[in-house]
Design a protein around this motif. Structure first.
Motif, PDB file in Angstrom:
ATOM      1  N   ARG A  33       0.867  -1.168   0.000  1.00  0.00           N
ATOM      2  CA  ARG A  33       0.000   0.000   0.000  1.00  0.00           C
ATOM      3  C   ARG A  33       0.912   1.228   0.000  1.00  0.00           C
ATOM      4  NH1 ARG A  33      -4.607  -0.575   4.485  1.00  0.00           N
ATOM      5  NH2 ARG A  33      -5.481   1.118   3.239  1.00  0.00           N
ATOM      6  N   SER A  49      -3.226  10.805   1.908  1.00  0.00           N
ATOM      7  CA  SER A  49      -3.965   9.847   1.099  1.00  0.00           C
ATOM      8  C   SER A  49      -3.217   8.524   1.076  1.00  0.00           C
ATOM      9  CB  SER A  49      -4.128  10.378  -0.332  1.00  0.00           C
ATOM     10  OG  SER A  49      -4.926   9.514  -1.118  1.00  0.00           O
ATOM     11  N   ILE A  51      -3.371   4.494  -1.144  1.00  0.00           N
ATOM     12  CA  ILE A  51      -3.973   3.691  -2.188  1.00  0.00           C
ATOM     13  C   ILE A  51      -3.619   2.230  -1.965  1.00  0.00           C
ATOM     14  CG2 ILE A  51      -2.029   4.042  -3.787  1.00  0.00           C
ATOM     15  CD1 ILE A  51      -4.178   4.105  -6.059  1.00  0.00           C
ATOM     16  N   GLY A  52      -4.600   1.363  -2.158  1.00  0.00           N
ATOM     17  CA  GLY A  52      -4.399  -0.047  -1.914  1.00  0.00           C
ATOM     18  C   GLY A  52      -3.582  -0.733  -3.008  1.00  0.00           C
ATOM     19  N   SER A  56      -7.848  -0.333  -6.033  1.00  0.00           N
ATOM     20  CA  SER A  56      -9.311  -0.268  -5.955  1.00  0.00           C
ATOM     21  C   SER A  56      -9.787   0.479  -4.723  1.00  0.00           C
ATOM     22  CB  SER A  56      -9.878  -1.684  -5.935  1.00  0.00           C
ATOM     23  OG  SER A  56      -9.372  -2.398  -4.826  1.00  0.00           O
ATOM     24  N   SER A  57      -8.915   0.628  -3.753  1.00  0.00           N
ATOM     25  CA  SER A  57      -9.312   1.337  -2.548  1.00  0.00           C
ATOM     26  C   SER A  57      -8.401   2.535  -2.323  1.00  0.00           C
ATOM     27  CB  SER A  57      -9.239   0.413  -1.327  1.00  0.00           C
ATOM     28  OG  SER A  57      -7.921   0.038  -1.060  1.00  0.00           O
ATOM     29  N   THR A  58      -9.015   3.642  -1.992  1.00  0.00           N
ATOM     30  CA  THR A  58      -8.269   4.863  -1.694  1.00  0.00           C
ATOM     31  C   THR A  58      -8.839   5.513  -0.444  1.00  0.00           C
ATOM     32  OG1 THR A  58      -9.709   6.155  -3.152  1.00  0.00           O
ATOM     33  CG2 THR A  58      -7.659   5.322  -4.107  1.00  0.00           C
ATOM     34  N   ASP A  59      -7.984   6.211   0.256  1.00  0.00           N
ATOM     35  CA  ASP A  59      -8.399   6.961   1.436  1.00  0.00           C
ATOM     36  C   ASP A  59      -7.836   8.369   1.321  1.00  0.00           C
ATOM     37  OD1 ASP A  59      -7.792   3.950   2.724  1.00  0.00           O
ATOM     38  OD2 ASP A  59      -9.641   4.900   3.424  1.00  0.00           O
ATOM     39  N   TRP A 105      -4.352   3.610   7.948  1.00  0.00           N
ATOM     40  CA  TRP A 105      -3.547   4.137   6.859  1.00  0.00           C
ATOM     41  C   TRP A 105      -2.855   5.445   7.184  1.00  0.00           C
ATOM     42  CZ3 TRP A 105      -4.021   8.873   4.460  1.00  0.00           C
ATOM     43  CH2 TRP A 105      -5.199   9.589   4.706  1.00  0.00           C
TER      44      TRP A 105
END
Length: 124
Positions: A33, A49, A51-52, A56-59, A105
């Motif tokens: 990640r 931020s 990202i996985g 497909s996954s973001t924060d 994260w």
């Protein structure tokens, strides 16, 4: 061992845009990640931020949602941060980081590798 190198920082006026890049070397980071953090003078490092692995996954931190976009290109071993509508409060040194996952994260201690940082300055 993974080495991370950021680029793309600079001086921009409020409302402008910058695109940060972070290239990894030493080994592939496709199974890591990848995150962006920033640290302003006198403040703690904060998560921007993440990202996985499969992208497909973001924060995002609440302060940047709708303005910043994180992406990755595993073929280039690179993660990006597109920053739009920049504000003076976005001024900081921006760091990219890599971790194998688990935990929260936006906690810096979760990350295994860090870049040296790139300065972003937003003038009003």
């Amino acid at each position: 061992q993974v080495e991370l190198a950021e680029s793309g920082g600079g001086l921009v006026q409020a409302g402008g845009s910058l695109r940060l890049s972070c290239v990894a070397s030493g080994r592939t980071v496709s199974d890591y990640r990848l995150g962006w953090f920033r640290q302003a003078p006198g403040k703690e490092r904060e998560g921007v931020s993440c990202i996985g692995v499969g992208a497909s996954s973001t924060d995002y931190a609440e302060s940047v949602k709708g303005r910043f976009t994180i992406s990755r290109d595993n073929a280039k071993n690179t993660v990006y941060l597109q920053m739009n509508s920049l504000k003076p409060e976005d001024t900081a040194v921006y760091y990219c980081a890599a971790w194998v996952g688990g935990g929260t994260w936006d906690e810096p201690e979760q990350y295994d590798y860090w870049g040296q940082g790139t300065q972003v300055t937003v003038s009003s």
